[in-house]
Motif scaffolding. Structure first.
Motif, short mmCIF file in Angstrom:
data_model
loop_
_atom_site.label_atom_id
_atom_site.label_comp_id
_atom_site.label_asym_id
_atom_site.label_seq_id
_atom_site.Cartn_x
_atom_site.Cartn_y
_atom_site.Cartn_z
N LEU A 46 41.78 13.48 -30.14
CA LEU A 46 42.86 12.63 -30.63
C LEU A 46 44.13 13.45 -30.48
N GLY A 47 45.22 12.80 -30.19
CA GLY A 47 46.45 13.53 -29.98
C GLY A 47 47.61 12.96 -30.76
N LEU A 130 49.23 6.69 -20.63
CA LEU A 130 50.17 7.80 -20.53
C LEU A 130 49.81 8.76 -19.40
N THR A 131 48.52 8.94 -19.16
CA THR A 131 48.03 9.80 -18.08
C THR A 131 46.80 9.14 -17.49
N LEU A 132 46.72 9.09 -16.17
CA LEU A 132 45.54 8.57 -15.50
C LEU A 132 45.33 9.36 -14.21
N THR A 133 44.28 10.19 -14.22
CA THR A 133 43.87 10.90 -13.01
C THR A 133 42.38 10.61 -12.83
N SER A 134 41.78 11.16 -11.82
CA SER A 134 40.36 10.91 -11.60
C SER A 134 39.49 11.46 -12.73
N ASN A 135 39.99 12.45 -13.48
CA ASN A 135 39.19 13.06 -14.55
C ASN A 135 39.80 13.01 -15.93
N GLU A 136 41.00 12.42 -16.07
CA GLU A 136 41.67 12.39 -17.37
C GLU A 136 42.35 11.04 -17.59
N LEU A 137 42.17 10.51 -18.81
CA LEU A 137 42.82 9.26 -19.21
C LEU A 137 43.35 9.46 -20.62
N VAL A 138 44.66 9.30 -20.79
CA VAL A 138 45.28 9.40 -22.10
C VAL A 138 45.86 8.03 -22.43
N LEU A 139 45.34 7.44 -23.50
CA LEU A 139 45.80 6.13 -23.97
C LEU A 139 46.63 6.32 -25.22
N GLY A 140 47.80 5.70 -25.26
CA GLY A 140 48.71 5.86 -26.39
C GLY A 140 48.77 4.63 -27.27
N MET A 165 46.96 7.26 -37.54
CA MET A 165 46.24 7.81 -36.38
C MET A 165 47.16 8.74 -35.59
N GLY A 166 48.39 8.31 -35.43
CA GLY A 166 49.34 9.09 -34.65
C GLY A 166 49.66 10.44 -35.26
N GLY A 167 49.58 10.54 -36.57
CA GLY A 167 49.92 11.79 -37.23
C GLY A 167 48.78 12.75 -37.46
N ILE A 185 56.72 9.73 -33.26
CA ILE A 185 55.29 10.04 -33.31
C ILE A 185 54.54 8.95 -32.54
N GLN A 186 53.62 9.39 -31.69
CA GLN A 186 52.74 8.45 -31.00
C GLN A 186 51.34 9.08 -30.95
N GLY A 187 50.37 8.34 -31.43
CA GLY A 187 48.99 8.82 -31.39
C GLY A 187 48.36 8.52 -30.05
N THR A 188 47.40 9.37 -29.65
CA THR A 188 46.72 9.16 -28.39
C THR A 188 45.21 9.32 -28.54
N ILE A 189 44.49 8.67 -27.65
CA ILE A 189 43.06 8.90 -27.46
C ILE A 189 42.97 9.58 -26.10
#
Length: 193
Positions: A46-47, A130-140, A165-167, A185-189
């Motif tokens: 979690l981010g 927020l990020t999408l590569t072949s091995n990484e996905l970050v959802l905000g 969640m964001g904090g 503040i933005q939370g991420t998975i």
């Protein structure tokens, strides 16, 4: 401290119960996004993204929170593991449904066929890609900006859950000063293959 920990774990679990009333807008493409999003993704962390820094709370970090037990950690790991299929369906823990991506690939909308919100309707969740590569996905989750007094206002239960969640990662990985000085503040998975 145990009450705070239990509350935060409850918030993590509650995210799947929050219902978003949004409908698919005209900028949402009903076809799947780039082929890179399809497939199985496992939970990484979690981010928290603030205006100054990014924080990450891994499963190992969550295990160290007082009062956390193995089943809580396993539940988080299972709940936030996703499989996005080419037929525009998704699986996540005990949830499943349809997914759609915006035409620019920056937003994904998940419409559950299992999980209902507090209003009794099936959950619709809009997440930023927020990020999408072949091995990484970050959802905000929804991004919050502090008001003139430095407060982050959550006017609905859904906002409260997304703000909490964001904090989380900021609370456990940042300093008190960093938390006080954050103006957004933005939370991420954070997911990985």
């Amino acid at each position: 401290m145990n009450k705070i920990t239990l509350f935060l774990l409850l918030v993590i679990s509650t995210i799947s119960l929050v219902s978003c009333e949004e409908k698919f807008g005209p900028d949402v493409d009903p076809t799947p996004a780039e082929a890179t999003i399809t497939g199985k993704w496992s939970f990484k962390s979690l981010g928290t993204i603030t205006d100054k820094k990014t924080y990450e709370l891994t499963l190992d970090d969550i295990r160290k929170i007082p009062g956390t037990n193995t089943s809580s950690v396993d539940s988080i790991s299972n709940t936030y593991a996703y499989e996005f299929k080419t037929d525009s369906t998704y699986l996540s823990g005990t949830d499943s449904g349809k997914w759609k991506s915006s035409s620019d690939g920056k937003t994904i909308v998940l419409t559950s066929k299992v999980t209902k919100g507090m209003n009794g309707k099936y959950q619709v969740q809009t997440l930023s890609v927020l990020t999408l590569t072949s091995n990484e996905l970050v959802l905000g989750y929804k991004k919050f900006t502090a008001d003139a007094d430095g407060d982050f206002n959550a006017t609905t239960f859904e906002d409260f859950v997304y703000l909490a969640m964001g904090g989380l990662a900021l609370q456990y990985k940042g300093t008190e000063q960093e938390a006080k000085s954050a103006t957004s503040i933005q939370g991420t998975i954070n997911l990985k293959r």
